[in-house]
Design a protein around this motif. Structure first.
Motif, PDB file in Angstrom:
ATOM      1  N   VAL A 107       0.846  -1.204   0.000  1.00  0.00           N
ATOM      2  CA  VAL A 107       0.000   0.000   0.000  1.00  0.00           C
ATOM      3  C   VAL A 107       0.880   1.253   0.000  1.00  0.00           C
ATOM      4  O   VAL A 107       0.595   2.239  -0.693  1.00  0.00           O
ATOM      5  N   VAL A 108       1.961   1.190   0.780  1.00  0.00           N
ATOM      6  CA  VAL A 108       2.838   2.358   0.868  1.00  0.00           C
ATOM      7  C   VAL A 108       3.611   2.552  -0.442  1.00  0.00           C
ATOM      8  O   VAL A 108       3.821   3.676  -0.899  1.00  0.00           O
ATOM      9  N   GLU A 109       3.998   1.436  -1.052  1.00  0.00           N
ATOM     10  CA  GLU A 109       4.899   1.540  -2.216  1.00  0.00           C
ATOM     11  C   GLU A 109       4.188   1.707  -3.558  1.00  0.00           C
ATOM     12  O   GLU A 109       4.778   2.197  -4.510  1.00  0.00           O
ATOM     13  N   ASN A 110       2.921   1.276  -3.622  1.00  0.00           N
ATOM     14  CA  ASN A 110       2.169   1.443  -4.869  1.00  0.00           C
ATOM     15  C   ASN A 110       1.568   2.850  -4.908  1.00  0.00           C
ATOM     16  O   ASN A 110       0.838   3.255  -4.005  1.00  0.00           O
ATOM     17  N   ALA A 111       1.903   3.587  -5.983  1.00  0.00           N
ATOM     18  CA  ALA A 111       1.533   5.007  -6.046  1.00  0.00           C
ATOM     19  C   ALA A 111       0.027   5.240  -5.856  1.00  0.00           C
ATOM     20  O   ALA A 111      -0.390   6.119  -5.106  1.00  0.00           O
ATOM     21  N   GLU A 112      -0.777   4.387  -6.533  1.00  0.00           N
ATOM     22  CA  GLU A 112      -2.225   4.608  -6.472  1.00  0.00           C
ATOM     23  C   GLU A 112      -2.789   4.294  -5.085  1.00  0.00           C
ATOM     24  O   GLU A 112      -3.588   5.052  -4.524  1.00  0.00           O
ATOM     25  N   MET A 113      -2.332   3.168  -4.529  1.00  0.00           N
ATOM     26  CA  MET A 113      -2.817   2.783  -3.187  1.00  0.00           C
ATOM     27  C   MET A 113      -2.339   3.787  -2.149  1.00  0.00           C
ATOM     28  O   MET A 113      -3.061   4.143  -1.222  1.00  0.00           O
ATOM     29  N   ASN A 114      -1.089   4.256  -2.323  1.00  0.00           N
ATOM     30  CA  ASN A 114      -0.542   5.249  -1.408  1.00  0.00           C
ATOM     31  C   ASN A 114      -1.394   6.516  -1.433  1.00  0.00           C
ATOM     32  O   ASN A 114      -1.759   7.056  -0.380  1.00  0.00           O
ATOM     33  N   GLU A 115      -1.747   6.947  -2.647  1.00  0.00           N
ATOM     34  CA  GLU A 115      -2.540   8.178  -2.772  1.00  0.00           C
ATOM     35  C   GLU A 115      -3.899   8.021  -2.090  1.00  0.00           C
ATOM     36  O   GLU A 115      -4.382   8.927  -1.403  1.00  0.00           O
ATOM     37  N   ASN A 116      -4.489   6.832  -2.249  1.00  0.00           N
ATOM     38  CA  ASN A 116      -5.762   6.563  -1.579  1.00  0.00           C
ATOM     39  C   ASN A 116      -5.631   6.650  -0.072  1.00  0.00           C
ATOM     40  O   ASN A 116      -6.463   7.231   0.622  1.00  0.00           O
ATOM     41  N   ALA A 117      -4.556   6.033   0.448  1.00  0.00           N
ATOM     42  CA  ALA A 117      -4.344   6.038   1.897  1.00  0.00           C
ATOM     43  C   ALA A 117      -4.096   7.462   2.391  1.00  0.00           C
ATOM     44  O   ALA A 117      -4.623   7.872   3.431  1.00  0.00           O
ATOM     45  N   VAL A 118      -3.315   8.232   1.613  1.00  0.00           N
ATOM     46  CA  VAL A 118      -3.039   9.626   1.996  1.00  0.00           C
ATOM     47  C   VAL A 118      -4.345  10.423   2.055  1.00  0.00           C
ATOM     48  O   VAL A 118      -4.592  11.176   3.001  1.00  0.00           O
ATOM     49  N   ASN A 119      -5.205  10.215   1.051  1.00  0.00           N
ATOM     50  CA  ASN A 119      -6.500  10.916   1.058  1.00  0.00           C
ATOM     51  C   ASN A 119      -7.320  10.550   2.281  1.00  0.00           C
ATOM     52  O   ASN A 119      -7.993  11.397   2.872  1.00  0.00           O
ATOM     53  N   THR A 120      -7.279   9.261   2.644  1.00  0.00           N
ATOM     54  CA  THR A 120      -8.041   8.826   3.818  1.00  0.00           C
ATOM     55  C   THR A 120      -7.497   9.495   5.081  1.00  0.00           C
ATOM     56  O   THR A 120      -8.263  10.007   5.907  1.00  0.00           O
ATOM     57  N   PHE A 121      -6.162   9.497   5.215  1.00  0.00           N
ATOM     58  CA  PHE A 121      -5.562  10.169   6.374  1.00  0.00           C
ATOM     59  C   PHE A 121      -5.992  11.632   6.421  1.00  0.00           C
ATOM     60  O   PHE A 121      -6.415  12.138   7.462  1.00  0.00           O
ATOM     61  N   ASP A 122      -5.851  12.318   5.278  1.00  0.00           N
ATOM     62  CA  ASP A 122      -6.173  13.748   5.255  1.00  0.00           C
ATOM     63  C   ASP A 122      -7.634  13.991   5.619  1.00  0.00           C
ATOM     64  O   ASP A 122      -7.955  14.924   6.350  1.00  0.00           O
ATOM     65  N   THR A 123      -8.519  13.127   5.090  1.00  0.00           N
ATOM     66  CA  THR A 123      -9.944  13.303   5.382  1.00  0.00           C
ATOM     67  C   THR A 123     -10.210  13.073   6.867  1.00  0.00           C
ATOM     68  O   THR A 123     -10.903  13.859   7.521  1.00  0.00           O
ATOM     69  N   LEU A 124      -9.637  12.002   7.415  1.00  0.00           N
ATOM     70  CA  LEU A 124      -9.845  11.705   8.839  1.00  0.00           C
ATOM     71  C   LEU A 124      -9.356  12.865   9.705  1.00  0.00           C
ATOM     72  O   LEU A 124     -10.049  13.315  10.624  1.00  0.00           O
ATOM     73  N   LEU A 125      -8.138  13.346   9.384  1.00  0.00           N
ATOM     74  CA  LEU A 125      -7.564  14.425  10.199  1.00  0.00           C
ATOM     75  C   LEU A 125      -8.390  15.702  10.051  1.00  0.00           C
ATOM     76  O   LEU A 125      -8.636  16.404  11.032  1.00  0.00           O
ATOM     77  N   GLY A 126      -8.851  15.938   8.825  1.00  0.00           N
ATOM     78  CA  GLY A 126      -9.694  17.110   8.599  1.00  0.00           C
ATOM     79  C   GLY A 126     -10.989  17.038   9.385  1.00  0.00           C
ATOM     80  O   GLY A 126     -11.543  18.061   9.798  1.00  0.00           O
ATOM     81  N   LEU A 127     -11.474  15.822   9.616  1.00  0.00           N
ATOM     82  CA  LEU A 127     -12.724  15.631  10.360  1.00  0.00           C
ATOM     83  C   LEU A 127     -12.480  15.557  11.867  1.00  0.00           C
ATOM     84  O   LEU A 127     -13.403  15.337  12.645  1.00  0.00           O
ATOM     85  N   GLY A 128     -11.238  15.675  12.256  1.00  0.00           N
ATOM     86  CA  GLY A 128     -10.932  15.686  13.695  1.00  0.00           C
ATOM     87  C   GLY A 128     -10.778  14.308  14.310  1.00  0.00           C
ATOM     88  O   GLY A 128     -10.700  14.176  15.540  1.00  0.00           O
ATOM     89  N   ALA A 129     -10.764  13.266  13.485  1.00  0.00           N
ATOM     90  CA  ALA A 129     -10.584  11.909  14.028  1.00  0.00           C
ATOM     91  C   ALA A 129      -9.098  11.637  14.271  1.00  0.00           C
ATOM     92  O   ALA A 129      -8.235  12.304  13.685  1.00  0.00           O
TER      93      ALA A 129
END
Ligand code: GLU
Length: 258
Positions: A107-129
């Motif tokens: 997940v970390v090394e595949n560009a597409e999966m990484n981008e998905n995970a990054v988006n999830t992190f950003d969304t969670l953090l943006g929502l205060g989780a």
């Protein structure tokens, strides 16, 4: 020094459990309280927590940490539930939502999966989780294994573009020689550059339950400081130390961002 606005905190198995493998609830409660307070003060927090295998094999009644992969995977599956149940309960007491994020190397090394995970992190953090991250040990096989959470936390700090990575451990920093064998060993408060001499100070794993040691921590420091991220190694003994770390006060060993 500017106060960090996005921080990744990693805590190791030996800091979360007693020697009998049961959760150290006092330690967890203090950690959760401090992280909740930091989040309340406006700092975005990601927690990387070990402990799944350690808590799981004890809960399954096994006498020691399994050596075989399926045994470790089964233990992780059981322990991860207990960990998240406890974190959810404790963070809920302080009004915070937690989110479980389990990663594997692909997940970390595949560009597409990484981008998905990054988006999830950003969304969670943006929502205060508060994302709580571990390796997905239950499905991790050799090819996709990260192996230890020092390395994982460096990957996560890079993914979320953190300002600071804090490794909380059963050792309070980097020493100029092995403090277990040399009582005169001195704590190094600040490392400006990770030279070969610094790397040579990393020995093997320091504890019976954790996976990483000083070497994996120094390698993590090398990775994140090269990305412009400060890293600090501190003792997990008293999580209040995180306040000093965030204020840039002397605590443990700080590796300066390059
Ligand atoms: N992912 C492992 C666990 O939760 C821990 C790895 C480590 O200790 O660094 O049991």
């Amino acid at each position: 020094m500017e106060k960090p606005s996005r921080v990744v905190v990693k805590i190791g198995s030996s800091s979360l459990t007693y020697e009998n493998g049961k959760l150290n609830l006092r330690r967890m409660d203090r950690l959760v309280r401090v992280l909740s307070d930091l989040q309340n003060s406006g700092v975005q927090v990601v927690l990387v927590s070990s402990g799944a295998i350690s808590v799981g094999f004890r809960k399954l009644g096994l006498p020691e940490k399994p050596h075989d992969i399926p045994g470790k995977q089964a233990s992780a599956a059981v322990g991860q539930c207990e960990l998240m149940y406890t974190y959810d309960k404790l963070f809920s007491e302080y009004g915070h939502a937690v989110a479980q994020v389990l990663l594997t190397r692909d997940v970390v090394e595949n560009a597409e999966m990484n981008e998905n995970a990054v988006n999830t992190f950003d969304t969670l953090l943006g929502l205060g989780a508060i994302p709580i991250v571990n390796e997905n040990d239950t499905v991790s096989i050799d090819e996709i294994k990260i192996g230890d959470n020092d390395t994982l936390s460096a990957m996560v700090a890079t993914m979320v573009r953190a300002d600071l990575l804090v490794l909380m451990s059963d050792i309070d920093g980097l020493y100029d020689s092995d403090p277990h064998t040399n009582p005169g060993a001195r704590l190094i408060e600040r490392v400006e550059r990770i030279t070969d001499e610094i790397m040579a100070l990393g020995g093997g794993s320091a504890s019976a339950v954790g996976t990483g040691g000083m070497l994996t921590k120094l390698t993590a420091a090398k990775t994140v400081t090269a990305q412009g991220i400060d890293m600090v190694i501190v003792s997990a003994e008293n999580p209040d130390i995180l306040y000093d770390v965030l204020d840039g006060k002397p605590a443990g060993t700080r590796f300066a961002a390059q």
